[in-house]
Design a protein around this motif. Sequence first.
Motif, short mmCIF file in Angstrom:
data_model
loop_
_atom_site.label_atom_id
_atom_site.label_comp_id
_atom_site.label_asym_id
_atom_site.label_seq_id
_atom_site.Cartn_x
_atom_site.Cartn_y
_atom_site.Cartn_z
N PHE A 17 -0.96 0.54 -10.30
CA PHE A 17 -1.21 -0.53 -9.46
C PHE A 17 -2.88 -0.23 -9.27
CE2 PHE A 17 2.84 0.94 -8.14
CZ PHE A 17 3.49 -0.38 -7.66
N ARG A 18 -3.58 -1.38 -8.79
CA ARG A 18 -5.07 -1.42 -8.68
C ARG A 18 -4.89 -1.11 -6.90
NH1 ARG A 18 -9.28 0.36 -10.73
NH2 ARG A 18 -11.26 -0.38 -9.61
N ALA A 19 -5.88 0.21 -6.70
CA ALA A 19 -5.88 0.53 -5.54
C ALA A 19 -7.18 0.37 -4.45
CB ALA A 19 -5.09 1.99 -5.19
N GLN A 20 -7.22 0.20 -3.31
CA GLN A 20 -8.46 0.11 -2.60
C GLN A 20 -8.15 1.26 -1.49
OE1 GLN A 20 -10.99 -2.05 -2.89
NE2 GLN A 20 -12.23 -0.85 -1.41
N LEU A 21 -9.17 2.28 -1.59
CA LEU A 21 -9.03 3.39 -0.37
C LEU A 21 -9.42 2.64 1.08
CD1 LEU A 21 -9.01 6.48 0.24
CD2 LEU A 21 -11.46 6.37 -0.27
N GLY B 251 -4.73 6.83 2.54
CA GLY B 251 -4.20 5.69 2.63
C GLY B 251 -4.71 4.64 1.49
N ILE B 252 -3.92 3.86 1.08
CA ILE B 252 -4.52 2.84 0.24
C ILE B 252 -3.91 1.67 0.33
CG2 ILE B 252 -5.16 4.57 -1.63
CD1 ILE B 252 -2.73 3.78 -3.10
N THR B 253 -4.40 0.65 -0.03
CA THR B 253 -3.90 -0.82 0.10
C THR B 253 -3.87 -1.32 -1.47
OG1 THR B 253 -5.94 -1.84 0.43
CG2 THR B 253 -4.33 -1.66 2.08
N GLY C 247 0.79 -1.23 -0.02
CA GLY C 247 -0.08 0.08 0.03
C GLY C 247 0.82 1.19 -0.05
N ALA C 248 -0.05 2.22 0.16
CA ALA C 248 0.95 3.63 0.15
C ALA C 248 -0.15 4.86 0.76
CB ALA C 248 1.14 4.18 -1.37
N ARG C 249 0.72 5.91 1.14
CA ARG C 249 0.13 7.10 1.65
C ARG C 249 0.11 8.07 0.46
NH1 ARG C 249 1.73 11.51 4.57
NH2 ARG C 249 3.88 10.96 4.69
#
Length: 147
Positions: A64-68, A77-79, A38-40
């Motif tokens: 990247f496919r990300a989820q909030l 923040g995301i994963t 994930g990321a911030r």
Amino acid sequence: MSEHRRETRQRVFLKGRIIFNNGASSLDCLVRDLSSSGARLALSETTTLPDSFDLFIPQKDRTFRAQLRWRRPDGIGITFVDEQVRPEPAAPQAPAAAEGADASIAVLLRRVGELEAENATLRRLLATMAQVNPPANPPASPPASAA
């Protein structure tokens, strides 16, 4: 590090682009922390984002496919969503080759959409800059003297 996080995130300062609405909408961001899961992200605009979207990081040349996961005034923040990796077939087959070509075309179409959106954003920025700072009139040439 948050106690909810499984791994430490590396502090980074990378340009990113959030892409959603099937590539029709995008939003620039800064990737401030990054890990494999994930990321911030820091956002310059307060925008309503969908629960899932694509995050393109040009410096890594990766989307990247990300989820909030969370939202705060200073960012989100995301994963990263794990996509299932299919094993490669032992012998290449014509349908598999066509499927790979379709995937390549889809990646290219997505990238073209990203570039068109970035181009439109830059055109709007240039138009705004031209309105704020109109070009100066060139100095008038001195009148020709009668000889």
